[in-house]
Design a protein around this motif. Structure first.
Motif, PDB file in Angstrom:
ATOM      1  N   TYR A 141       0.934  -1.145   0.076  1.00  0.00           N
ATOM      2  CA  TYR A 141       0.129  -0.002  -0.152  1.00  0.00           C
ATOM      3  C   TYR A 141       0.809   1.120   0.112  1.00  0.00           C
ATOM      4  CZ  TYR A 141      -4.339  -2.185   0.837  1.00  0.00           C
ATOM      5  OH  TYR A 141      -5.531  -2.882   0.707  1.00  0.00           O
ATOM      6  N   GLU A 143       3.919   1.617  -1.167  1.00  0.00           N
ATOM      7  CA  GLU A 143       4.614   1.605  -2.352  1.00  0.00           C
ATOM      8  C   GLU A 143       3.457   2.220  -3.542  1.00  0.00           C
ATOM      9  OE1 GLU A 143       6.313  -2.063  -3.284  1.00  0.00           O
ATOM     10  OE2 GLU A 143       7.393  -2.293  -1.632  1.00  0.00           O
ATOM     11  N   LYS A 144       2.275   1.901  -3.485  1.00  0.00           N
ATOM     12  CA  LYS A 144       1.451   2.433  -4.358  1.00  0.00           C
ATOM     13  C   LYS A 144       0.731   3.530  -3.958  1.00  0.00           C
ATOM     14  CE  LYS A 144       0.727  -2.226  -6.706  1.00  0.00           C
ATOM     15  NZ  LYS A 144      -0.080  -3.227  -7.256  1.00  0.00           N
ATOM     16  N   GLN A 145       1.022   4.147  -2.843  1.00  0.00           N
ATOM     17  CA  GLN A 145       0.288   5.070  -2.216  1.00  0.00           C
ATOM     18  C   GLN A 145      -0.289   6.277  -3.111  1.00  0.00           C
ATOM     19  OE1 GLN A 145       2.033   6.253   1.604  1.00  0.00           O
ATOM     20  NE2 GLN A 145       0.221   7.231   2.278  1.00  0.00           N
ATOM     21  N   SER A 146       0.650   6.626  -3.937  1.00  0.00           N
ATOM     22  CA  SER A 146       0.225   7.861  -4.904  1.00  0.00           C
ATOM     23  C   SER A 146      -0.884   7.494  -6.010  1.00  0.00           C
ATOM     24  CB  SER A 146       1.714   8.630  -5.417  1.00  0.00           C
ATOM     25  OG  SER A 146       2.229   7.433  -6.367  1.00  0.00           O
ATOM     26  N   GLU A 147      -1.059   6.213  -6.125  1.00  0.00           N
ATOM     27  CA  GLU A 147      -2.010   5.792  -7.160  1.00  0.00           C
ATOM     28  C   GLU A 147      -3.343   5.523  -6.502  1.00  0.00           C
ATOM     29  OE1 GLU A 147      -0.438   2.244  -8.897  1.00  0.00           O
ATOM     30  OE2 GLU A 147       1.645   3.120  -8.803  1.00  0.00           O
ATOM     31  N   ASN A 148      -3.435   5.743  -5.442  1.00  0.00           N
ATOM     32  CA  ASN A 148      -4.823   5.233  -4.818  1.00  0.00           C
ATOM     33  C   ASN A 148      -5.325   6.393  -4.047  1.00  0.00           C
ATOM     34  OD1 ASN A 148      -6.506   4.500  -2.474  1.00  0.00           O
ATOM     35  ND2 ASN A 148      -6.139   2.467  -3.092  1.00  0.00           N
ATOM     36  N   PRO A 149      -6.575   6.938  -4.432  1.00  0.00           N
ATOM     37  CA  PRO A 149      -7.149   8.130  -3.859  1.00  0.00           C
ATOM     38  C   PRO A 149      -7.278   8.133  -2.594  1.00  0.00           C
ATOM     39  CG  PRO A 149      -8.904   6.932  -5.212  1.00  0.00           C
ATOM     40  CD  PRO A 149      -7.515   6.288  -5.552  1.00  0.00           C
ATOM     41  N   ARG A 152      -3.593   7.847  -0.612  1.00  0.00           N
ATOM     42  CA  ARG A 152      -2.775   8.759  -1.144  1.00  0.00           C
ATOM     43  C   ARG A 152      -2.255   9.503   0.219  1.00  0.00           C
ATOM     44  NH1 ARG A 152      -5.405  11.309  -5.396  1.00  0.00           N
ATOM     45  NH2 ARG A 152      -4.789   9.802  -6.536  1.00  0.00           N
TER      46      ARG A 152
END
Length: 209
Positions: A141, A143-149, A152
């Motif tokens: 989560y 690592e992909k934080q910027s991709e998930n509204p 974020r």
């Protein structure tokens, strides 16, 4: 300020996650149920759409996102709009306070825990469910934080960090459970539920006032 805007704008997407990951969701509910078999008069702080409050027997839910509260009301939860750091309830109102996947969104964890303790009756229980920052899912989560509204603006915590904050707030008698050992997209049957923490990505902690 509360990080509620994504939950207002993407309410439907939020609800769809539970339908698409039914077994992961059910595993989390059942893990928390082990910590609150008799909730008494309960509140969920950060109730969202009451996906946890309803099956776990909570009566009241508070959240800053009005669209989420509309869905919670349809699940027979008495709803109040507000934030975790300023709970509009008298001291000693509830037997159980529940916080699920919300602790990473509050502005002030210490104040949130202090308020939760204040509204609990003597020997009341606070139950927190969350994705451990140091777990496999927690790391993914982040690592992909910027991709998930939704995630974020989240600030994830580890179990050790959270226990330290609970102790500082005056809680004691901790009990923990864990589940979710695979990435949620891969889960097609109920996940094991074990005591303790350190292996499962979803952790539940029960602390006594």
């Amino acid at each position: 300020m509360p990080k509620s805007q994504p939950f207002e704008r993407h309410t439907e997407r939020y609800e769809e996650w539970f339908d698409a990951h039914e077994e992961a969701y059910r595993s989390e509910v059942e893990a928390l149920r082990r910590l609150i078999p008799q909730p008494g008069f309960g509140i969920e702080i950060g109730v969202g759409s009451a996906r946890f409050a309803a099956p776990l027997g909570m009566h009241v839910g508070i959240d800053p996102a009005s669209d989420m509260l509309s869905l919670a009301r349809k699940r027979d939860i008495e709803v109040v709009r507000g934030v975790a750091e300023r709970l509009p309830f008298d001291d000693g109102t509830f037997d159980t306070a529940l916080i699920v996947t919300t602790i990473c969104f509050v502005d002030d964890i210490a104040q949130t825990l202090a308020e939760a303790r204040r509204i609990l009756r003597p020997n009341g229980a606070l139950v927190i469910g969350y994705i451990d920052k140091d777990s496999p899912v927690g790391r993914m989560y982040q690592e992909k934080q910027s991709e998930n509204p939704f995630y974020r603006d989240a600030v994830f915590v580890s179990t050790d960090e959270l226990v330290e904050k609970l102790e500082a707030a005056g809680f004691s008698a901790f009990e923990s459970v864990q589940t979710i050992y695979r990435w949620p997209d891969e889960i097609d049957e109920p996940e094991p539920i074990d005591s303790g923490y350190g292996d499962g990505s979803f952790v539940g902690i029960k602390a006594t006032r």
